[in-house]
Design a protein around this motif. Structure first.
Motif, PDB file in Angstrom:
ATOM      1  N   ASP A   1      -1.026  -0.695   3.386  1.00  0.00           N
ATOM      2  CA  ASP A   1      -2.274  -0.869   2.643  1.00  0.00           C
ATOM      3  C   ASP A   1      -2.460  -2.364   2.423  1.00  0.00           C
ATOM      4  OD1 ASP A   1      -4.594  -0.332   1.198  1.00  0.00           O
ATOM      5  OD2 ASP A   1      -3.672   1.325   0.120  1.00  0.00           O
ATOM      6  N   SER A   2      -3.586  -2.722   1.840  1.00  0.00           N
ATOM      7  CA  SER A   2      -3.805  -4.130   1.522  1.00  0.00           C
ATOM      8  C   SER A   2      -3.714  -4.316   0.014  1.00  0.00           C
ATOM      9  CB  SER A   2      -5.160  -4.602   2.042  1.00  0.00           C
ATOM     10  OG  SER A   2      -6.197  -4.026   1.289  1.00  0.00           O
TER      11      SER A   2
ATOM     12  N   ARG B   1      -5.452  -6.284  -1.791  1.00  0.00           N
ATOM     13  CA  ARG B   1      -6.810  -6.337  -2.349  1.00  0.00           C
ATOM     14  C   ARG B   1      -7.341  -4.940  -2.662  1.00  0.00           C
ATOM     15  NH1 ARG B   1     -11.797  -7.783   1.090  1.00  0.00           N
ATOM     16  NH2 ARG B   1     -10.246  -7.176   2.593  1.00  0.00           N
ATOM     17  N   SER B   2      -7.129  -3.977  -1.762  1.00  0.00           N
ATOM     18  CA  SER B   2      -7.643  -2.630  -2.002  1.00  0.00           C
ATOM     19  C   SER B   2      -6.882  -1.935  -3.128  1.00  0.00           C
ATOM     20  CB  SER B   2      -7.605  -1.789  -0.726  1.00  0.00           C
ATOM     21  OG  SER B   2      -6.272  -1.576  -0.329  1.00  0.00           O
TER      22      SER B   2
END
Length: 167
Positions: free
Chosen positions: A41-42, A44-45
């Protein structure tokens, strides 16, 4: 150990790999046990949906305890949270004892007084990561059902419902 916690502070993700904004994370319990499979995942997300960085938790403290850290604030926090007074533990010898004191920090480790369940004798032992915390009988107790509301309490609730107009 780098952790992220959800909005409630009850679920944790440990960051296994970090490359800029891209992460490989995995869910863990508050005792530091891995759950499920790692996923990508990132950052930021994850931050966008409410996950936040966590610098103190029982998982971090227990991880550091297993690594051998001594006189560490994270470890002391975790041991006080995970080993409360009155709980029973199963020692590596198979003996079951009840916790009679909080963890005390010493230069060579953490010590605790335990009450032997068979002879009620107190003994001072060094805490090791292989102590197994046994379930609490209080947590398995039947739910508490309050006594029925009095007419006065019902009238107050009814007055509030009329004032709030159904909201």
């Amino acid at each position: 150990m780098k952790l992220l916690a959800d909005k409630t502070g009850e679920q944790f993700l440990t960051i296994l790999e970090e490359d800029g904004d891209k992460l490989v994370v995995q869910f863990i319990s508050n005792e530091g046990l891995k759950k499920g499979q790692p996923f990508k995942d990132s950052l930021r997300s994850l931050l966008l949906v409410g996950w936040t960085h966590r610098s103190t938790s029982t998982a971090i403290g227990l991880y550091r305890f297993k690594q051998g850290y001594l006189e560490d604030a994270h470890v002391s926090f975790a041991l006080h949270q995970l080993y409360p007074l009155g709980r029973k533990v199963k020692l590596p010898s198979g003996e079951i004892a009840q916790i009679a004191s909080y963890a005390n920090t010493h230069s060579d480790g953490y010590y605790m007084y335990l009450r032997n369940t068979s002879n009620q004798q107190l003994s001072r032992l060094k805490i090791t990561p292989d102590w197994q915390l046994l379930p609490s009988t209080k947590l398995f107790a039947l739910p508490y059902f309050p006594k029925p509301k009095t007419q006065q309490e019902l009238d107050v609730i009814s007055d509030y419902d009329k004032w709030a107009c159904g909201f």
